[in-house]
Every structure is written in structure tokens, then in C-alpha cells.
Design a protein around this motif. Structure first.
Motif, PDB file in Angstrom:
ATOM      1  N   LEU A   1       3.353   4.306 -13.878  1.00  0.00           N
ATOM      2  CA  LEU A   1       2.320   3.296 -13.628  1.00  0.00           C
ATOM      3  C   LEU A   1       2.892   1.902 -13.837  1.00  0.00           C
ATOM      4  O   LEU A   1       2.634   0.990 -13.051  1.00  0.00           O
TER       5      LEU A   1
ATOM      6  N   THR B   1      -3.992  -3.817  -4.129  1.00  0.00           N
ATOM      7  CA  THR B   1      -4.252  -2.438  -3.701  1.00  0.00           C
ATOM      8  C   THR B   1      -5.532  -1.898  -4.337  1.00  0.00           C
ATOM      9  O   THR B   1      -6.217  -1.091  -3.730  1.00  0.00           O
TER      10      THR B   1
ATOM     11  N   PHE C   1      -1.001   1.486 -21.684  1.00  0.00           N
ATOM     12  CA  PHE C   1      -0.859   2.886 -21.249  1.00  0.00           C
ATOM     13  C   PHE C   1       0.258   3.596 -22.008  1.00  0.00           C
ATOM     14  O   PHE C   1       0.203   4.804 -22.200  1.00  0.00           O
TER      15      PHE C   1
ATOM     16  N   PHE D   1      -2.556  -5.120 -18.964  1.00  0.00           N
ATOM     17  CA  PHE D   1      -3.252  -3.920 -18.506  1.00  0.00           C
ATOM     18  C   PHE D   1      -2.344  -2.701 -18.566  1.00  0.00           C
ATOM     19  O   PHE D   1      -2.785  -1.609 -18.914  1.00  0.00           O
ATOM     20  N   LEU D   2      -1.062  -2.870 -18.205  1.00  0.00           N
ATOM     21  CA  LEU D   2      -0.184  -1.698 -18.057  1.00  0.00           C
ATOM     22  C   LEU D   2       0.483  -1.262 -19.362  1.00  0.00           C
ATOM     23  O   LEU D   2       0.696  -0.079 -19.574  1.00  0.00           O
TER      24      LEU D   2
ATOM     25  N   LYS E   1       5.493   1.058 -10.956  1.00  0.00           N
ATOM     26  CA  LYS E   1       4.782   0.955  -9.686  1.00  0.00           C
ATOM     27  C   LYS E   1       3.935  -0.314  -9.655  1.00  0.00           C
ATOM     28  O   LYS E   1       3.948  -1.059  -8.667  1.00  0.00           O
ATOM     29  N   GLY E   2       3.204  -0.549 -10.741  1.00  0.00           N
ATOM     30  CA  GLY E   2       2.344  -1.725 -10.819  1.00  0.00           C
ATOM     31  C   GLY E   2       3.132  -3.011 -10.673  1.00  0.00           C
ATOM     32  O   GLY E   2       2.782  -3.883  -9.878  1.00  0.00           O
TER      33      GLY E   2
ATOM     34  N   ILE F   1      -0.882  -8.662 -15.797  1.00  0.00           N
ATOM     35  CA  ILE F   1      -0.804  -7.240 -15.459  1.00  0.00           C
ATOM     36  C   ILE F   1      -0.167  -6.446 -16.609  1.00  0.00           C
ATOM     37  O   ILE F   1      -0.529  -5.298 -16.849  1.00  0.00           O
TER      38      ILE F   1
ATOM     39  N   SER G   1      -5.604  -2.651 -12.497  1.00  0.00           N
ATOM     40  CA  SER G   1      -4.481  -3.351 -11.881  1.00  0.00           C
ATOM     41  C   SER G   1      -3.797  -2.450 -10.845  1.00  0.00           C
ATOM     42  O   SER G   1      -4.168  -1.300 -10.661  1.00  0.00           O
ATOM     43  N   ASP G   2      -2.810  -3.017 -10.187  1.00  0.00           N
ATOM     44  CA  ASP G   2      -2.032  -2.240  -9.225  1.00  0.00           C
ATOM     45  C   ASP G   2      -1.288  -1.122  -9.932  1.00  0.00           C
ATOM     46  O   ASP G   2      -0.966  -1.231 -11.107  1.00  0.00           O
ATOM     47  N   GLY G   3      -0.987  -0.077  -9.193  1.00  0.00           N
ATOM     48  CA  GLY G   3      -0.097   0.953  -9.725  1.00  0.00           C
ATOM     49  C   GLY G   3      -0.797   2.091 -10.415  1.00  0.00           C
ATOM     50  O   GLY G   3      -0.195   3.119 -10.676  1.00  0.00           O
ATOM     51  N   VAL G   4      -2.096   1.931 -10.742  1.00  0.00           N
ATOM     52  CA  VAL G   4      -2.774   2.953 -11.530  1.00  0.00           C
ATOM     53  C   VAL G   4      -3.494   3.966 -10.641  1.00  0.00           C
ATOM     54  O   VAL G   4      -3.410   5.174 -10.865  1.00  0.00           O
TER      55      VAL G   4
ATOM     56  N   GLY H   1      -3.582  -6.761  -8.066  1.00  0.00           N
ATOM     57  CA  GLY H   1      -4.859  -6.136  -7.797  1.00  0.00           C
ATOM     58  C   GLY H   1      -5.182  -6.092  -6.323  1.00  0.00           C
ATOM     59  O   GLY H   1      -6.325  -5.903  -5.950  1.00  0.00           O
TER      60      GLY H   1
ATOM     61  N   ILE I   1       4.411  -3.549  -7.103  1.00  0.00           N
ATOM     62  CA  ILE I   1       3.398  -4.027  -6.160  1.00  0.00           C
ATOM     63  C   ILE I   1       3.075  -5.497  -6.428  1.00  0.00           C
ATOM     64  O   ILE I   1       3.012  -6.310  -5.503  1.00  0.00           O
ATOM     65  N   VAL I   2       2.899  -5.851  -7.696  1.00  0.00           N
ATOM     66  CA  VAL I   2       2.537  -7.237  -8.003  1.00  0.00           C
ATOM     67  C   VAL I   2       3.651  -8.202  -7.587  1.00  0.00           C
ATOM     68  O   VAL I   2       3.379  -9.285  -7.089  1.00  0.00           O
TER      69      VAL I   2
ATOM     70  N   PHE J   1       0.828  -1.211   0.000  1.00  0.00           N
ATOM     71  CA  PHE J   1       0.000   0.000   0.000  1.00  0.00           C
ATOM     72  C   PHE J   1       0.861   1.260   0.000  1.00  0.00           C
ATOM     73  O   PHE J   1       0.494   2.260  -0.606  1.00  0.00           O
TER      74      PHE J   1
END
Lengths: 254, 200
Positions: free
Chosen positions: A110, B98, A78, A74-75, A113-114, A71, B4-7, B96, A117-118, A32
């Protein structure tokens, strides 16, 4: 319970040996705090930290990279959308599109960071069997009704999955091919309907069996977790480095 | 329909979890303990159903079915979707964690809205109302979900406005597919076990 889920849960590493409660809590807090990151530079340091935890936990890199595909899906887009849509300094233009520096920077942020976290999720969850994870989040204060829903859903997930596989095989044996038409939608609708009805019938049997065994609405979970001093130490190290990165960025800008 | 995370920005993450936990607590109060196995088994059925891919032009999309979850589970649809997303995050390490709260709101609030809408069909007396309302609920849940997704993205940062608009447009074909799939599922359930839908 399912071989694929707990594939690497029994390796030996400092992360595997940690108490699941402390492991999940400390890594969750760090995850977080990483969501707070605002610069690509500190996000790449965070990524480095997450990656080193994977190395420490001895999880095979091939497994991790395979799981990252989702992921990425998704990323990565962008990188195509944001440089064109975010206003800012133009780096270069082609046709009538302007690629902006700010957009590119945001997409990079993004992305880093993504992934950071993953990557934390792997040492958090892939390093103990799944029923330990459920037990640990119960001990961390999740309401018992939810824990129970989670445990049941997990148990019957693979039953429903097996049913879906069988029915798909049946459809194929009868020469069904998915196409862009209403017939396909109708057949798939019937397929989902069958899964739902079978699940409902299964539920009725489970409920009767549970009442027959004297179920009174309470769920007893045996607790065998024991946090040792070294577990607290590991959790503190994870928290210290993780929060150092996210708070470091916060003070860097001042 | 999945961020997803990070966004997301931190305030949106916190607000997402706040709303999701609030609604879950409320709906758990309305749920009897004896019904938990039913909700859980239905959750796993919906989870598996969402792995089914439907061809869409040259590509394919997977089912969402949040309208149907709402119709069949009522208030319990929200914790069901929340737990399905958590299970997905826990089991497959897709991430996912967060954005879980926000994702649960994006999928779950439309499910509750459609549950309410579907129950209102008793007020009407025309024939085939089950069919018409399931069509609306199936498509409406996806449309509302896309709007919520756009809202969450826009709240996270004004840079996402264009991406948010694109997301709504991209969900229009999915909306049509979901509307018809939901219709066919309700028709099937009415044929095989009519008491399920009658009782809602």
C-alpha cells in the motif's frame, strides 16, 4: 491566479512543454493502472518510474517531499495496524501480539503503490498553470456545468480563505483560545456561519452581475491547445512504460 | 474521512467512480445553470470551513460538515462535495485521484441522506425542530460516512476488517463535535438570515 498554486508551472522541461490534454490523459491512465498493482516488487518499479518523471520535470524535490506529508499521514499508520491485524505466518510476537509477514507485506504494498500514484500527480498537475488544467479537463470531456463549478470554486476559494484568516486574527486579538468546551464549538460555528452568509451574499452579487452582462447559461472557453507530434510521442512513451510495469506484473505471475 | 491512493482495490475504484458519476449526472439534471455560481461559491466556503481545526482532547480534528452541505444544498450537495475533493486533489497534489470516486461517495451519499432527513422536519410540530434535526443531521452524516468508509475498505480486501472497525470507533468523537457544530451553525443562520433555513 494564486502564486502558491502555480509556483512551478512555468519551469522549462520536456513535461512542461507537453500538451496538457495528452499529459493529463496519459498520466491518468498510468495512475489507474498502478492502482492494479499487487506486489511490492512491481510497485517499487512503478515508484521508480514516477520518481524519474519528477526528475525529468525539474520540480524541486523539497516541494515534492513537503507535499507528500499528507499521504504519509494516511499510509504510515498501516505499518502499525496491518502486521497486527492481518492473519498469516507469524514473524515474531511480543506480549500477546503477533506480527505477521502477510500484514507487513500488505502495508509495504500500500505504501509503495500509494506513493507511486501520488508522485504521478506532480508531473501531471504542477507543470502547468491551474487554469490550463481546468481547460484541459474540459477538453477531455468533463460536463461543462462541473467545469464551471470547479473554475468558480477555485476563484472564490482564496477569497474565502482570506476571510477565514482575517476572522482568526480578529478572534486572537479578542483573546480567544480554542479549548475543549462548548464555547469553542459555538464560536467556531458562528465563524463558519459568517463565512457561509458572506459567500451567499457574494453569490447574489455575482449572479446579478452575470445577468447584467448578458449571461445566457453557456460558458465560452478559448481553446489554444495544439498537440504536436512530439507530444503524442511523449504520451506514448509514458503510456508504454507505465502499462508495461502494471501489465508486466500481471503476466509475471502466470 | 478520506482514503488515499494505493489502498483501494481496482473494482472498488471503478465502482466508486461509477456511482459518483451516476449520482452527479442525476443531480446536475436537477440543477439549474443559474444556480451553478451559488453552488460553486458555497463549495469554496465549505472547502475553507473544512480547514478549521477543532480541539479534541490532546489533538485536534478538522471539520467535515457534509451534513451541513446536504442541508443547505440538497441534491447539489453531491457534485459540490465531488468538486471540492477534486479541487483538493488538483490544487495541493495531496493525491487521491484514483480514490476520488469512492471518497465522493463516502462523504456525499450521507450528505444526500441528511438533506432528505432534514426536509422531513416539516412533518413534525414540536418547537426547536430545526435545532434537533440539525443535531441529528450533523452527527448522522459523520456516522453514515464512517460506516461507508468501513464498507469501502472491507470491500477492498478482507484484511481491512479490523482497520475498518477502528475507523468507525475513531469517528465517534468527531460525530459528536460535528453534531454540535452543525447545530450552532444552523442556530446562527436562523438568527442572521432566517429565510435561508425556512426555505429548505
Amino acid at each position: 491566479m494564486h502564486p502558491e498554486v502555480d509556483q512551478y508551472a512555468f519551469l522549462v522541461s520536456p513535461i512542461h512543454k507537453m500538451d496538457p490534454r495528452l499529459k493529463i490523459l496519459s498520466l491518468l491512465i498510468v495512475a489507474f493502472s498502478f492502482a492494479w498493482l499487487k506486489t511490492p516488487f512491481f510497485s517499487s518499479i512503478a515508484l521508480l518510474f514516477s520518481f524519474s518523471l519528477i526528475i525529468i520535470s525539474h520540480l524541486p524535490l523539497g516541494f515534492v517531499i513537503k507535499r507528500l506529508g499528507h499521504i504519509m499521514l494516511f499510509l504510515v499508520p498501516f505499518f502499525f495496524f496491518l502486521p497486527l491485524t492481518v492473519p498469516g505466518e507469524t514473524l515474531f510476537s511480543f506480549l500477546r501480539f503477533h506480527v505477521t509477514y502477510q500484514g507487513l507485506q500488505l502495508a509495504l504494498l500500500l505504501f509503495l503503490k500509494g506513493i507511486a500514484i501520488v508522485l504521478l500527480i506532480f508531473p501531471m498537475l504542477a507543470t502547468q498553470p491551474f487554469h490550463y488544467t481546468i481547460k484541459a479537463i474540459e477538453k477531455l470531456g468533463m460536463p461543462i456545468k462541473l467545469v464551471w463549478m470547479l473554475a468558480f470554486a477555485y476563484r472564490y476559494l482564496f477569497v474565502a480563505l482570506g476571510e477565514l484568516r482575517n476572522m482568526r486574527l480578529n478572534l486572537r486579538a479578542r483573546g480567544f483560545v480554542s479549548k475543549n468546551n462548548f464555547f469553542t464549538l459555538k464560536i467556531l460555528g458562528n465563524l463558519v456561519g459568517t463565512i457561509l452568509i458572506r459567500s451567499l451574499e457574494r453569490t447574489e452579487r455575482i449572479q446579478r452581475a452575470m445577468i447584467a452582462r448578458g449571461f445566457n447559461g453557456k460558458i465560452e472557453i478559448l481553446n489554444s491547445f495544439k498537440a504536436k507530434r512530439v507530444d503524442f510521442f511523449k504520451a506514448l512513451v509514458i503510456l508504454f512504460i507505465g502499462l508495461f510495469i502494471s501489465f508486466g506484473e500481471f503476466f509475471w505471475k502466470r | 474521512m478520506h482514503i488515499s491512493d494505493g489502498v483501494l482495490s481496482f473494482p472498488v475504484i471503478a465502482a466508486g467512480y461509477g456511482v459518483a458519476i451516476g449520482i452527479t449526472a442525476f443531480s446536475l439534471k436537477k440543477t439549474k445553470t443559474e444556480d451553478i455560481p451559488k453552488i460553486a461559491v458555497m463549495t469554496s466556503a465549505f472547502f475553507v470551513a473544512s480547514l478549521i481545526h477543532v480541539p479534541l482532547g490532546p489533538t485536534s480534528v478538522h471539520l467535515l460538515l457534509n451534513g451541513l452541505v446536504g442541508i443547505l444544498l440538497g441534491w447539489a450537495a453531491f457534485p459540490s462535495i465531488f468538486m471540492a475533493l477534486l479541487l483538493q486533489a488538483l490544487l495541493f497534489q495531496f493525491g487521491g485521484i484514483t480514490s476520488l470516486g469512492a471518497n465522493a461517495c463516502v462523504m456525499g451519499i450521507p450528505a444526500l441522506a441528511m438533506a432528505w432527513l432534514f426536509q422531513k422536519r416539516h412533518r413534525f410540530s414540536f418547537s426547536r425542530k430545526d435545532e434537533i434535526f440539525s443535531l441529528i443531521a450533523g452527527g448522522g452524516a459523520v456516522f453514515l460516512g464512517a460506516v461507508m468508509l468501513a464498507l469501502v475498505l472491507t470491500l477492498s480486501g478482507s484484511q481491512f476488517i479490523t482497520v475498518a472497525k477502528l475507523a468507525i470507533v475513531a469517528h465517534i468523537p468527531i460525530m459528536i463535535i460535528e453534531a454540535f457544530i452543525t447545530l450552532f451553525i444552523i442556530k446562527f443562520l436562523n438568527k442572521v438570515r432566517p429565510e435561508i433555513i425556512e426555505g429548505i
